[in-house]
Design a protein around this motif. Structure first.
Motif, PDB file in Angstrom:
ATOM      1  N   PHE A   1       0.829  -1.204   0.000  1.00 57.89           N
ATOM      2  CA  PHE A   1       0.000   0.000   0.000  1.00 57.89           C
ATOM      3  C   PHE A   1       0.863   1.254   0.000  1.00 57.89           C
ATOM      4  N   VAL A   2       1.895   1.263   0.842  1.00 53.22           N
ATOM      5  CA  VAL A   2       2.785   2.428   0.907  1.00 53.22           C
ATOM      6  C   VAL A   2       3.468   2.650  -0.431  1.00 53.22           C
TER       7      VAL A   2
ATOM      8  N   LEU B   1       0.827   3.765   8.841  1.00 56.40           N
ATOM      9  CA  LEU B   1       1.809   3.965   7.784  1.00 56.40           C
ATOM     10  C   LEU B   1       1.161   4.138   6.415  1.00 56.40           C
ATOM     11  N   ALA B   2       0.051   3.456   6.185  1.00 60.37           N
ATOM     12  CA  ALA B   2      -0.603   3.546   4.882  1.00 60.37           C
ATOM     13  C   ALA B   2      -1.370   4.855   4.723  1.00 60.37           C
ATOM     14  N   GLY B   3      -1.856   5.402   5.821  1.00 56.96           N
ATOM     15  CA  GLY B   3      -2.542   6.677   5.752  1.00 56.96           C
ATOM     16  C   GLY B   3      -4.053   6.564   5.730  1.00 56.96           C
ATOM     17  N   THR B   4      -4.707   7.716   5.696  1.00 63.61           N
ATOM     18  CA  THR B   4      -6.154   7.783   5.890  1.00 63.61           C
ATOM     19  C   THR B   4      -6.930   6.965   4.875  1.00 63.61           C
ATOM     20  N   ARG B   5      -6.461   6.951   3.631  1.00 59.72           N
ATOM     21  CA  ARG B   5      -7.245   6.234   2.622  1.00 59.72           C
ATOM     22  C   ARG B   5      -7.290   4.734   2.888  1.00 59.72           C
ATOM     23  N   SER B   6      -6.401   4.225   3.740  1.00 64.64           N
ATOM     24  CA  SER B   6      -6.403   2.789   4.026  1.00 64.64           C
ATOM     25  C   SER B   6      -7.615   2.349   4.828  1.00 64.64           C
TER      26      SER B   6
ATOM     27  N   GLY C   1     -14.235  -0.210   1.383  1.00 68.27           N
ATOM     28  CA  GLY C   1     -14.126  -1.102   0.243  1.00 68.27           C
ATOM     29  C   GLY C   1     -12.819  -1.874   0.196  1.00 68.27           C
ATOM     30  N   LEU C   2     -11.772  -1.343   0.834  1.00 66.26           N
ATOM     31  CA  LEU C   2     -10.479  -2.030   0.839  1.00 66.26           C
ATOM     32  C   LEU C   2     -10.452  -3.203   1.823  1.00 66.26           C
ATOM     33  N   ASN C   3     -11.277  -3.121   2.856  1.00 64.79           N
ATOM     34  CA  ASN C   3     -11.395  -4.193   3.859  1.00 64.79           C
ATOM     35  C   ASN C   3     -10.063  -4.505   4.543  1.00 64.79           C
ATOM     36  N   LEU C   4      -9.191  -3.508   4.678  1.00 63.96           N
ATOM     37  CA  LEU C   4      -7.907  -3.753   5.338  1.00 63.96           C
ATOM     38  C   LEU C   4      -8.066  -3.977   6.836  1.00 63.96           C
TER      39      LEU C   4
END
Length: 412
Positions: free
Chosen positions: A274-275, A361-366, A370-373
């Motif tokens: 992601f990063v 580390l990945a940030g707000t969009r993570s 829909g990404l289900n992280l």
């Protein structure tokens, strides 16, 4: 056409068909790892969707048991690969990095294989190991939801002629829904513990698909209702593994530890990807990409160090278990238990840390739904609750400070 089995309450979930073709028989440690890596590549695809929609991994589980991985700890004397526990833990970690819910389903099966090896008669070993080598899966009817403690079994067994009759109710029954044979833990009037290997379709055996955990969503770890279930006496194995010095507890625990290590590895891999591909650099960094941010770089380095330390203790625990299996004494079993507890502490810590750090580390969009992280955190938080790590610190300290061997049970 693929049939999706959704994990929702269903009191009439029919038993799955038994395999029509015998499973592949794995012959070596190297082959076991190679097959695990190949399967992981396949099961990773769709793992997020299965989690989001609670789709049970039936097709993937069939592939897993037909690959021979469910039989890797069947002793060589009975036709199995008899792999080392270093290898077995590595196999589970590989699978868990791809889909930790799927990797948890064989946990009790593999532990039960070792119980058969420890306490079964030769006839029972030939029968039950033969079933495993053909591709049959054991479920789990072990824990109970309302008993005083996790080890206080209220499920009862009595013998009548050539059969045992079992009554009770279980929960956290990972794998039972999708099994071919369901080993039920029950006690007789004298308190002796038995494993009664009931056919999944046995009259009176009802598996309810009611697992609602927010993590490990597709393990099918719901309820088992046992009403006058009859089991042939030949398939009832008394459990002595925790009375005699055996590494049965450490074997159960190392598989749990390997799942947590896999969860950590999967979360770290997701973070790195992601990063590299989606995150933006922070404005104060002066960098063109998020992967050049010095604080992010240092954090990834820290995560990898902690993961490698946990994996090193996982491997060390596997070696200690192999020693205890070859020469089961109070000393070797205690050493295996201690080594595995140390492993469990670190894999628990890195699983939760890695799942937390993913978002930082990945940030707000993570956090976009829909990404289900969030499945990484949910899986880490849920699975590491299997047994309290706070007690590991106590038993380890008591061993090193006061020379007290840890107690022997499935959670230690």
């Amino acid at each position: 056409m693929t049939v999706h089995y959704v994990n929702r309450p269903d009191e009439n979930f029919a038993p799955l068909p038994r395999p029509t073709e015998p499973a592949h028989v794995i012959r070596s440690d190297a082959e076991a790892i190679a097959i695990a890596e190949s399967l992981a590549a396949a099961i990773r695809d769709g793992a997020s969707r299965r989690d989001r929609e609670r789709i049970l991994p039936v097709e993937q589980l069939d592939a897993l048991s037909q690959s021979g991985l469910f039989a890797i700890n069947v002793p060589k004397a009975f036709g199995g690969a008899g792999v080392s526990y270093v290898t077995l833990a590595r196999v589970i970690e590989i699978l868990a990095a791809a889909d930790p819910s799927l990797a948890q389903i064989p946990q009790n099966h593999l532990a039960i294989v070792e119980h058969i090896a420890a306490d079964g008669t030769d006839d029972q070993k030939r029968d039950l190991f033969g079933a495993v080598l053909r591709g049959l899966r054991f479920g789990n009817a072990f824990s109970e939801l309302h008993s005083k403690t996790v080890a206080a079994f209220e499920t009862k067994l009595r013998f009548e002629g050539d059969e045992a009759i079992v009554n009770g109710r279980k929960f956290y029954s990972t794998g039972a829904l999708l099994a071919h044979i369901v080993p039920i833990v029950a006690v007789d009037d004298d308190g002796q513990i038995f494993l009664a290997f009931a056919d999944r379709a046995a009259p009176g055996l009802q598996i309810i698909n009611d697992w609602s955990g927010f993590g490990q969503r597709t393990t099918a770890s719901g309820s088992v209702v046992i009403e006058n279930v009859r089991v042939p006496k030949a398939r009832v194995v008394p459990v002595h593994a925790f009375v005699n010095p055996t590494p049965a507890g450490a074997i159960s625990q190392i598989i749990q530890s390997a799942i947590d290590a896999g969860i950590a590895r999967g979360a770290i891999d997701e973070t790195i990807d992601f990063v590299r591909t989606k995150s933006r650099p922070w404005i104060d960094s002066g960098k063109d990409t998020a992967a050049e941010d010095p604080f992010t770089i240092a954090a990834i380095g820290d995560l990898k160090i902690r993961l490698h330390a946990a994996e090193a203790l996982l491997e060390r625990a596997g070696r200690a278990i192999d020693v205890a299996l070859a020469d089961p004494t109070e000393e070797t079993v205690a050493s295996a238990t201690v080594a595995t507890a140390e492993s469990k502490v670190l894999t628990t810590e890195i699983a939760i840390l890695a799942a937390n750090k993913l978002f930082e580390l990945a940030g707000t969009r993570s956090i976009l739904e829909g990404l289900n992280l969030d499945r990484h955190w949910r899986n880490a938080r849920a699975h590491t609750l299997h047994d309290p790590v706070r007690w590991k610190y106590f038993h380890l300290g008591n061993f090193y400070l006061n020379g007290q061997n840890p107690p022997r049970h499935p959670w230690n």
